[in-house]
Design an enzyme around this catalytic site. Structure first.
Site, PDB file in Angstrom:
ATOM      1  N   LYS A 152       0.837  -1.222   0.000  1.00 25.28           N
ATOM      2  CA  LYS A 152       0.000   0.000   0.000  1.00 25.28           C
ATOM      3  C   LYS A 152       0.861   1.257   0.000  1.00 25.28           C
ATOM      4  O   LYS A 152       0.436   2.317  -0.470  1.00 25.28           O
ATOM      5  CB  LYS A 152      -1.002  -0.010   1.154  1.00 25.28           C
ATOM      6  CG  LYS A 152      -0.416   0.008   2.571  1.00 25.28           C
ATOM      7  CD  LYS A 152      -0.076   1.373   3.118  1.00 25.28           C
ATOM      8  CE  LYS A 152       0.724   1.297   4.405  1.00 25.28           C
ATOM      9  NZ  LYS A 152       1.192   2.596   4.905  1.00 25.28           N
TER      10      LYS A 152
ATOM     11  N   THR B   1      -3.360   5.803   3.982  1.00 24.68           N
ATOM     12  CA  THR B   1      -2.078   6.306   3.477  1.00 24.68           C
ATOM     13  C   THR B   1      -2.230   7.059   2.163  1.00 24.68           C
ATOM     14  O   THR B   1      -1.428   7.946   1.861  1.00 24.68           O
ATOM     15  CB  THR B   1      -1.075   5.131   3.333  1.00 24.68           C
ATOM     16  OG1 THR B   1      -1.216   4.272   4.453  1.00 24.68           O
ATOM     17  CG2 THR B   1       0.349   5.611   3.298  1.00 24.68           C
TER      18      THR B   1
HETATM   19  O1  LIG Z   1       3.897   7.926   7.121  1.00 23.34           O
HETATM   20  P1  LIG Z   1       3.813   6.643   6.332  1.00 23.34           P
HETATM   21  O2  LIG Z   1       3.536   6.882   4.899  1.00 23.34           O
HETATM   22  O3  LIG Z   1       4.995   5.756   6.590  1.00 23.34           O
HETATM   23  O4  LIG Z   1       2.518   5.859   6.855  1.00 23.34           O
HETATM   24  C1  LIG Z   1       2.399   5.517   8.186  1.00 23.34           C
HETATM   25  C2  LIG Z   1       1.525   4.299   8.347  1.00 23.34           C
HETATM   26  O5  LIG Z   1       2.009   3.221   7.588  1.00 23.34           O
HETATM   27  C3  LIG Z   1       0.074   4.548   8.048  1.00 23.34           C
HETATM   28  O6  LIG Z   1      -0.657   3.424   8.467  1.00 23.34           O
END
Ligand SMILES: O=P(O)(O)OC[C@H](O)CO
Ligand SMILES: NC(=O)c1ccc[n+]([C@@H]2O[C@H](COP(=O)([O-])OP(=O)(O)OC[C@H]3O[C@@H](n4cnc5c(N)ncnc54)[C@H](O)[C@@H]3O)[C@@H](O)[C@H]2O)c1
Length: 319
Positions: A184, A241
């Site tokens: 994702k 996200t």
């Molecule tokens: O800040 P990111 O893009 O690493 O996203 C954080 C988490 O994976 C969201 O669930």
């Protein structure tokens, strides 16, 4: 006693939440950072504005671990191997819960496979799902998935890691949980590009949907269950996200879409994961056009307009 290894944003947030159940140790490799956190009562670098509770002990000395101890490993996926090479022996008989979302660039392994390779006597699990560190640390309600192939351990970890603001679901489909969480991030980078380049929310919705189809195709081929991918660790985290500027993957994508620089010290798991997965997909002859485009954009081999032309000019097919 639960120990969290890695005092970045996520490790600190989890430690804060878990401290509402009892004493927690938060270990950092960085002595100076530990001293700062102890003096300031906060992790001002990664989680500004949130106080550390009294039940949380921050240390640079890894405490001795008795068999069955729960250790959360909260470092970026590309650093998990280094952490385990250095400290694996001390963790030999623990329940090791990876708290990272990615695929290792060099090997193509997910976190539980890295644990199994380096600490084969430990039990490997993963904690994943839609959650921003700041939300968890501020006590906002969050639901996560705990995945472990051993159903009995999964249940005991579910109980141990549930807190008043963290609701934990469990599954034995560790492959599905870790691939949903890793892939994702790649789609989130792509969605950030689309919004950053001003291509609109309709385009983002299309990318999220086709991105979910793409990540499911790959994950199922690698042994994931579709039901897991449709849950918190896959679809749930994709939604979060791909739609929030709090996400570093999405923010990185936005900077690509705007042709702006991005601070390289910020953890962006989707970049290395896209490269690892694109290579793996090619070998497995699985189509991952969105992932391929993300890799080409990161490598500077495509401009955004060319990337969109490539995706839109693919052969027409059934949904
Ligand atoms: O800040 P990111 O893009 O690493 O996203 C954080 C988490 O994976 C969201 O669930
Ligand atoms: N921040 C979030 O909101 C969030 C939410 C869910 C999941 N995650 C996941 O958590 C993982 C960690 O992200 P983060 O936000 O905490 O990153 P971060 O950049 O805030 O922190 C990473 C930490 O890992 C430490 N580290 C790196 N290499 C190490 C090593 N070899 N030994 C010991 N420590 C080491 C760094 O010193 C740093 O403290 C990522 O996989 C991310 O996808 C993050």
């Amino acid at each position: 006693m639960i120990t969290v290894l890695g005092s970045g944003a996520f490790g600190t947030a989890l430690a804060i939440s878990l401290a509402s159940n009892g004493p927690v140790t938060l270990w950092s490799r960085d002595k100076a950072q530990v001293q700062r956190m102890q003096a300031e009562g906060a992790n001002t670098r990664r989680l500004p504005g949130v106080s550390l509770p009294a039940q949380l002990n921050v240390t640079a000395d890894l405490p001795p671990m008795s068999p069955g101890s729960i250790c959360l490993l909260s470092v970026p996926t590309q650093k998990l191997r280094d952490l385990l090479i250095e400290h694996g022996r001390a963790l030999a008989h623990c329940h090791l819960v990876a708290c990272c979302k990615g695929v290792e660039r060099v090997t193509g392994y997910g976190p539980t496979r890295i644990i199994a390779e380096l600490v084969p006597t430990a039990t490997a699990a993963i904690l994943t799902g839609p959650s921003f560190a700041h939300d968890i640390a501020r006590g906002l309600p969050t639901a996560l998935t705990l995945a472990c192939k051993d159903a009995v351990v999964a249940q005991s970890l579910q109980t141990a890691l549930t807190t008043p603001n963290l609701r934990i679901y469990r599954t034995t489909d560790a492959t599905g949980a870790e691939l949903g969480g890793a892939l994702k991030n790649v789609v989130a980078v792509a969605c950030g590009v689309v919004i950053g380049a001003g291509l609109g929310e309709s385009a983002r919705a299309a990318l999220m949907t086709r991105g979910f189809a793409e990540l499911s195709r790959m994950a199922v081929a690698l042994g994931a269950e579709q039901e897991t991918l449709a849950g918190l660790s896959g679809f749930g985290d994709l939604v979060l996200t791909c739609t929030s500027e709090q996400s570093r993957n999405y923010a990185f994508g936005m900077s690509l879409g705007r042709n702006k620089c991005f601070d390289t010290s910020i953890t962006v798991e989707g970049a290395a994961t896209a490269q690892a997965v694109s290579e793996k997909a090619r070998k497995m002859q699985i189509e991952m056009p969105i992932t391929d485009v993300v890799v080409a954009l990161i490598d500077g081999k495509l401009r955004v307009s060319q990337a969109m032309d490539m995706l839109l000019s693919r052969p027409l097919k059934e949904e």
